[in-house]
Design a protein around this motif. Structure first.
Motif, PDB file in Angstrom:
ATOM      1  N   GLU A 114       0.740  -1.284  -0.048  1.00 45.60           N
ATOM      2  CA  GLU A 114      -0.065  -0.188   0.016  1.00 45.60           C
ATOM      3  C   GLU A 114       0.927   0.957  -0.182  1.00 45.60           C
ATOM      4  OE1 GLU A 114      -3.349  -0.101  -0.230  1.00 45.60           O
ATOM      5  OE2 GLU A 114      -4.111  -1.926   0.319  1.00 45.60           O
ATOM      6  N   SER A 115       0.461   2.641  -0.725  1.00 43.74           N
ATOM      7  CA  SER A 115       0.828   3.896  -0.435  1.00 43.74           C
ATOM      8  C   SER A 115       0.735   3.937   0.962  1.00 43.74           C
ATOM      9  CB  SER A 115       0.901   4.427  -1.943  1.00 43.74           C
ATOM     10  OG  SER A 115      -0.880   5.072  -1.538  1.00 43.74           O
ATOM     11  N   ASP A 116       1.173   5.054   0.774  1.00 37.76           N
ATOM     12  CA  ASP A 116       0.728   6.428   2.489  1.00 37.76           C
ATOM     13  C   ASP A 116       0.019   6.128   2.330  1.00 37.76           C
ATOM     14  OD1 ASP A 116       3.467   5.002   3.023  1.00 37.76           O
ATOM     15  OD2 ASP A 116       4.397   7.227   2.820  1.00 37.76           O
ATOM     16  N   ILE A 117      -0.719   7.168   1.286  1.00 37.12           N
ATOM     17  CA  ILE A 117      -1.917   7.662   1.142  1.00 37.12           C
ATOM     18  C   ILE A 117      -2.796   6.245   0.858  1.00 37.12           C
ATOM     19  CG2 ILE A 117      -3.423   8.483  -0.825  1.00 37.12           C
ATOM     20  CD1 ILE A 117      -0.998  10.219  -1.917  1.00 37.12           C
ATOM     21  N   THR A 118      -3.227   5.164   0.516  1.00 38.60           N
ATOM     22  CA  THR A 118      -3.923   4.118   0.576  1.00 38.60           C
ATOM     23  C   THR A 118      -3.670   3.982   2.252  1.00 38.60           C
ATOM     24  OG1 THR A 118      -3.534   3.968  -2.164  1.00 38.60           O
ATOM     25  CG2 THR A 118      -4.425   1.868  -0.614  1.00 38.60           C
ATOM     26  N   ARG A 119      -3.340   3.721   2.707  1.00 37.44           N
ATOM     27  CA  ARG A 119      -2.783   3.140   4.237  1.00 37.44           C
ATOM     28  C   ARG A 119      -3.604   4.377   4.369  1.00 37.44           C
ATOM     29  NH1 ARG A 119       2.441   3.965   5.329  1.00 37.44           N
ATOM     30  NH2 ARG A 119       0.908   5.662   6.097  1.00 37.44           N
ATOM     31  N   TYR A 128      -7.819   5.617   8.545  1.00 46.17           N
ATOM     32  CA  TYR A 128      -9.284   6.618   8.529  1.00 46.17           C
ATOM     33  C   TYR A 128     -10.332   6.133   8.955  1.00 46.17           C
ATOM     34  CZ  TYR A 128     -12.268  10.460   8.342  1.00 46.17           C
ATOM     35  OH  TYR A 128     -13.305  11.547   8.730  1.00 46.17           O
ATOM     36  N   SER A 129     -10.401   5.485   7.328  1.00 54.78           N
ATOM     37  CA  SER A 129     -12.396   5.026   7.391  1.00 54.78           C
ATOM     38  C   SER A 129     -12.376   3.803   7.391  1.00 54.78           C
ATOM     39  CB  SER A 129     -12.218   4.307   5.521  1.00 54.78           C
ATOM     40  OG  SER A 129     -11.516   5.584   4.455  1.00 54.78           O
ATOM     41  N   VAL A 130     -11.347   3.319   8.262  1.00 53.19           N
ATOM     42  CA  VAL A 130     -12.189   2.037   9.294  1.00 53.19           C
ATOM     43  C   VAL A 130     -12.346   2.609  10.824  1.00 53.19           C
ATOM     44  CG1 VAL A 130     -11.123   0.171  10.888  1.00 53.19           C
ATOM     45  CG2 VAL A 130     -10.690   0.183   8.610  1.00 53.19           C
ATOM     46  N   GLU A 131     -11.652   3.121  10.934  1.00 59.16           N
ATOM     47  CA  GLU A 131     -11.776   4.078  12.431  1.00 59.16           C
ATOM     48  C   GLU A 131     -12.830   5.004  12.258  1.00 59.16           C
ATOM     49  OE1 GLU A 131     -10.324   3.081  14.829  1.00 59.16           O
ATOM     50  OE2 GLU A 131      -9.454   1.769  13.703  1.00 59.16           O
ATOM     51  N   ALA A 132     -13.438   5.796  11.654  1.00 59.64           N
ATOM     52  CA  ALA A 132     -14.325   6.271  11.034  1.00 59.64           C
ATOM     53  C   ALA A 132     -15.556   5.397  11.213  1.00 59.64           C
ATOM     54  CB  ALA A 132     -14.211   6.874  10.412  1.00 59.64           C
ATOM     55  N   VAL A 133     -15.809   4.698  10.378  1.00 61.32           N
ATOM     56  CA  VAL A 133     -16.721   3.837  10.728  1.00 61.32           C
ATOM     57  C   VAL A 133     -17.173   2.842  11.704  1.00 61.32           C
ATOM     58  CG1 VAL A 133     -17.844   1.484   9.873  1.00 61.32           C
ATOM     59  CG2 VAL A 133     -16.672   3.365   7.652  1.00 61.32           C
ATOM     60  N   LYS A 134     -16.696   2.492  12.301  1.00 61.28           N
ATOM     61  CA  LYS A 134     -16.357   1.440  13.824  1.00 61.28           C
ATOM     62  C   LYS A 134     -16.538   2.881  14.924  1.00 61.28           C
ATOM     63  CE  LYS A 134     -12.854  -1.333  13.833  1.00 61.28           C
ATOM     64  NZ  LYS A 134     -11.839  -2.108  14.719  1.00 61.28           N
ATOM     65  N   LEU A 135     -16.757   3.983  14.192  1.00 55.28           N
ATOM     66  CA  LEU A 135     -16.645   4.936  15.805  1.00 55.28           C
ATOM     67  C   LEU A 135     -18.824   5.356  15.585  1.00 55.28           C
ATOM     68  CD1 LEU A 135     -16.215   7.140  17.914  1.00 55.28           C
ATOM     69  CD2 LEU A 135     -15.417   9.160  16.376  1.00 55.28           C
ATOM     70  N   TYR A 136     -18.612   5.362  13.912  1.00 52.37           N
ATOM     71  CA  TYR A 136     -19.915   6.071  13.501  1.00 52.37           C
ATOM     72  C   TYR A 136     -21.113   4.539  14.021  1.00 52.37           C
ATOM     73  CZ  TYR A 136     -24.326   7.258  11.221  1.00 52.37           C
ATOM     74  OH  TYR A 136     -25.343   6.986  10.498  1.00 52.37           O
ATOM     75  N   ALA A 187     -10.073  -9.597  -0.676  1.00 52.48           N
ATOM     76  CA  ALA A 187      -9.770  -9.323   0.691  1.00 52.48           C
ATOM     77  C   ALA A 187      -9.991  -7.483   0.412  1.00 52.48           C
ATOM     78  CB  ALA A 187      -8.392  -9.622   0.698  1.00 52.48           C
ATOM     79  N   PRO A 188     -11.020  -6.619   1.004  1.00 47.96           N
ATOM     80  CA  PRO A 188     -11.560  -5.950   0.486  1.00 47.96           C
ATOM     81  C   PRO A 188     -10.610  -4.756   0.861  1.00 47.96           C
ATOM     82  CG  PRO A 188     -13.577  -6.963   0.875  1.00 47.96           C
ATOM     83  CD  PRO A 188     -12.025  -7.976   1.341  1.00 47.96           C
ATOM     84  N   ASP A 189     -10.651  -3.872   0.738  1.00 49.14           N
ATOM     85  CA  ASP A 189      -9.532  -2.288   1.393  1.00 49.14           C
ATOM     86  C   ASP A 189     -10.701  -2.354   3.172  1.00 49.14           C
ATOM     87  OD1 ASP A 189      -8.243  -2.598  -0.051  1.00 49.14           O
ATOM     88  OD2 ASP A 189      -8.506  -0.813  -1.509  1.00 49.14           O
TER      89      ASP A 189
END
Length: 169
Positions: free
Chosen positions: A24-29, A34-42, A69-71
């Protein structure tokens, strides 16, 4: 006397890793994290939502090659707990409801051609692609919803390159 068949003697393994480093690139990682943490928080108040990223989803018992193995993915109706991998048959046949792929030069073809077919066959209700660079998707966020076993585009309201929204019902 009990006689075991060859299939019963061989226990099928469902690995949590393919032994390959995640490229993964830094951007993708960063977007995945961020996405996982935001959705978990939601969904933090719900005990029936599982959110994960870059982990194997095995969808056919007895076949460890039937795997994706989805992102990022979200499953409703299963316990919120940590897993080594996700085995659909151990979760009551429940497949993810939502998948997000972070699209890049190396993943664009798979994300747009191969994965939608596979995800549709699994009954994944919403599939999104996001291109943080804007080099591969226009608009940079695209989503489809499963309707009558076909993916239909979710209309994007595009204000600017980095400002858009999709109406999710």
């Amino acid at each position: 006397m009990t006689i075991l068949t060859q299939a019963e003697q061989l226990e099928i393994e469902y690995p949590s890793s393919d032994g390959e480093p995640m490229a993964e690139s830094d951007i993708t990682r960063d977007y995945i994290t961020y996405s996982v943490e935001a959705v978990k928080l939601y969904f933090q108040e719900r005990s029936d939502v599982y959110v994960s990223a870059n982990s194997f989803i095995y969808y056919e018992e007895g076949n460890n090659q039937a795997v994706v193995a989805p992102d990022i993915y979200v499953v409703f109706g299963v316990a919120t707990r940590q897993r080594d991998n996700y085995k659909v048959w151990e979760e009551g046949g429940i497949t993810p409801d939502f998948v997000l792929e972070i699209t890049s030069e190396t993943t664009q073809t798979k994300d747009q051609e191969t994965k939608p077919k596979n995800y549709r066959s699994l009954g994944i209700r919403e599939y999104f692609q996001y291109d943080p660079s804007g080099d591969y998707l226009n608009p940079i966020l695209q989503g489809v919803r499963l309707i009558n076993n076909q993916y239909e585009p979710i209309a994007a309201n595009n204000i600017a390159f980095d400002t858009l929204w999709l109406v999710v019902q």
